[in-house]
Enzyme design. Structure first.
Site, PDB file in Angstrom:
ATOM      1  CG  PHE A 150      79.543 -46.340  -7.753  1.00 33.45           C
ATOM      2  CD1 PHE A 150      79.610 -46.328  -6.370  1.00 33.45           C
ATOM      3  CD2 PHE A 150      80.317 -47.254  -8.446  1.00 33.45           C
ATOM      4  CE1 PHE A 150      80.440 -47.203  -5.678  1.00 33.45           C
ATOM      5  CE2 PHE A 150      81.161 -48.135  -7.766  1.00 33.45           C
ATOM      6  CZ  PHE A 150      81.213 -48.112  -6.387  1.00 33.45           C
ATOM      7  CG  LEU A 151      73.986 -46.179 -12.131  1.00 34.59           C
ATOM      8  CD1 LEU A 151      72.976 -46.986 -12.946  1.00 34.59           C
ATOM      9  CD2 LEU A 151      74.915 -45.397 -13.044  1.00 34.59           C
ATOM     10  CD  GLU A 153      66.092 -44.004  -7.447  1.00 35.13           C
ATOM     11  OE1 GLU A 153      65.013 -43.407  -7.586  1.00 35.13           O
ATOM     12  OE2 GLU A 153      66.250 -44.945  -6.649  1.00 35.13           O
ATOM     13  CE  LYS A 205      75.538 -49.066  -4.429  1.00 33.26           C
ATOM     14  NZ  LYS A 205      75.167 -47.921  -5.249  1.00 33.26           N
ATOM     15  CB  CYS A 261      70.773 -46.344  -2.645  1.00 34.29           C
ATOM     16  SG  CYS A 261      70.497 -46.963  -4.315  1.00 34.29           S
ATOM     17  NE  ARG A 329      62.371 -47.790  -4.478  1.00 39.76           N
ATOM     18  CZ  ARG A 329      63.165 -48.467  -5.324  1.00 39.76           C
ATOM     19  NH1 ARG A 329      63.375 -49.755  -5.131  1.00 39.76           N
ATOM     20  NH2 ARG A 329      63.744 -47.843  -6.323  1.00 39.76           N
TER      21      ARG A 329
END
Length: 437
Positions: A150-151, A153, A205, A261, A329
């Site tokens: 659960f990071l 950026e 997730k 994500c 992205r």
């Protein structure tokens, strides 16, 4: 504990470096030779605040190393994390080929009991597939667990060192004890380590990312309604965010979400529902709303300058999909630039970190500038797409002197409409068309 991390992308490199920081011996496997050479030199292949210092310190203190030989490293490890990419397939599903290839490699190489943990974002049932593939290539006992990341950026190191929660999917007691010990240093303030079955962990997730994406899309749609009604979306954001049941996070309207994500995970969950015969109408609407929102700034530009933008020059501030990263992205800036170029416009662009990645993609179709002010030289309008701190308080008098026309499309609502208009700027924001009219 000896840990093997397969994959040196955002997840693998951050996770491996943070485990090394708490005293574990970590080897990160990376097959890309250019990236591997950079890592051996202590260089980070992407921009992530705080990661370079973490990497250099743990290499220097010999807790962190890198290799391209999984079979050689695996024999000394107690646990191996799979943190390779799961790119979006043509049908929207997550491509598991890299994950399953690693599983096969593990099965062929392991010589003693091992705990294998899927860290990559994967669909429900992946842990079972990994377990089955490993079993096809070895008779050595192996336990497979799910441990989604659960990071964020731009804040990945902080997120890992101080997690809101740790989610672990396993029903094996020994694996629970091992992974609890591994994560215990990061949850000393009381945030939970949540144990559940693998399927629930895998779905958690996707559920988290899709819920956050839906909040963003809701506010983006609301901003369009605000423009139509003459309401101020910022005031509405304060009004609903003050409700404790809602909160203030992820309520900022803008030109759409991007990155590696949210778009991919929304589509992967949508595909999962289709695969199991469940219509996820809200998830589908979230994706559809976001695709429309990515063209909103283009629509505002055309409303102001007309459909034909030939001979017009636009300065674009921000190329990364969010601040504090060089990741472009699915960035809304790329959609905007494509739209502007297709309409015949000239584009000048600047970003504090993402210039190299954008230039590799766009080449000479765009003029990349040394700073934000150079970017605005001779521009008919400035378009702010990414909310970098450096863009929040520019010298507007200097900008007005540089620009051909004092027009700002504020895609992140960074600027106060009254102040902008009193300074002589035409200010066009998101969901704030009724302010100061």
């Amino acid at each position: 504990m000896r840990i093997t991390m397969v994959g040196a992308g955002y997840v693998g490199l951050v996770t491996g470096s943070c485990f090394a920081e708490t005293g574990h011996d970590v080897t990160i496997i990376e097959k890309d030779q250019n990236k591997l050479s950079m890592l051996h030199r202590g260089e980070v292949p992407f921009y992530e605040p705080g990661l370079k210092d973490l990497l250099e310190r743990n290499i220097r203190e010999k807790r962190l190393s890198f290799s391209d030989k999984l079979a050689t490293v695996l024999g000394e490890s107690k646990v191996v994390f799979i943190a390779v990419g799961t790119p979006q397939g043509e049908d929207g599903s997550a491509d598991l080929s890299h994950v399953l290839h690693v599983a096969e490699e593990i099965g062929r190489a392991m010589t003693k009991p091992l705990v294998v943990v899927t860290k990559s974002t994967v669909p429900v049932g992946t842990a079972k597939k990994v377990r089955e593939i490993i079993a096809q290539h070895t008779h050595v006992p192996c336990t497979v667990a799910s441990n989604p990341e659960f990071l964020k950026e731009g804040a990945a190191v902080t997120d890992f060192l101080h997690p809101d929660r740790v989610v672990i999917g396993t029903e094996d007691d020994e694996t629970k004890r091992m992974l609890f010990d591994l994560y215990a240093p990061f949850v000393r303030t009381g945030n939970p380590i949540l144990f559940m079955d693998c399927a629930s962990a895998e779905l958690t997730k996707y559920a988290a990312n899709c819920l956050l994406a839906s909040r963003i899309s809701f506010m983006n749609e609301l901003s369009i309604l605000c423009d139509a009604l003459g309401a101020d979306v910022e005031m509405i954001r304060y009004g609903i965010g003050s409700d404790k049941r809602i909160g203030h996070s992820f309520l900022f309207p803008g030109p759409g979400y991007g990155g590696s994500c949210f778009p991919k995970d929304v589509r992967a969950l949508l595909h999962c529902g289709q695969e199991y015969g469940v219509d996820l109408h809200l998830v589908e609407a979230t994706d559809r709303a976001n695709e429309r929102q990515k063209h909103l700034l283009t629509e505002k530009i055309r409303a102001r300058f007309g459909v034909n933008l030939e001979a017009k020059t636009f300065a674009v501030w921000g190329l990364s999909f969010k601040p504090r990263t060089d990741d472009i992205r699915e960035s809304p800036a790329l959609t905007l630039i494509d739209d502007l170029l297709a309409a015949g416009a000239r584009v000048r662009a600047y970003d504090p970190e993402a210039m190299k990645n954008a230039e590799a993609l766009l080449g000479d179709k765009v003029m990349f500038c040394a700073d934000g002010y150079a970017c605005c030289q001779g521009a008919d309008a400035l378009v702010v797409v990414t909310e970098w701190n450096a863009f929040r308080r520019p010298d507007f008098e200097r900008l007005k002197a540089l620009m051909k026309q004092a027009v700002v499309f504020d895609g992140r609502n960074l600027y106060d409409p009254q102040r902008m208009r009193s300074s002589g700027f035409e200010h066009i924001a998101i969901g704030r068309s009724g302010v100061c009219q």
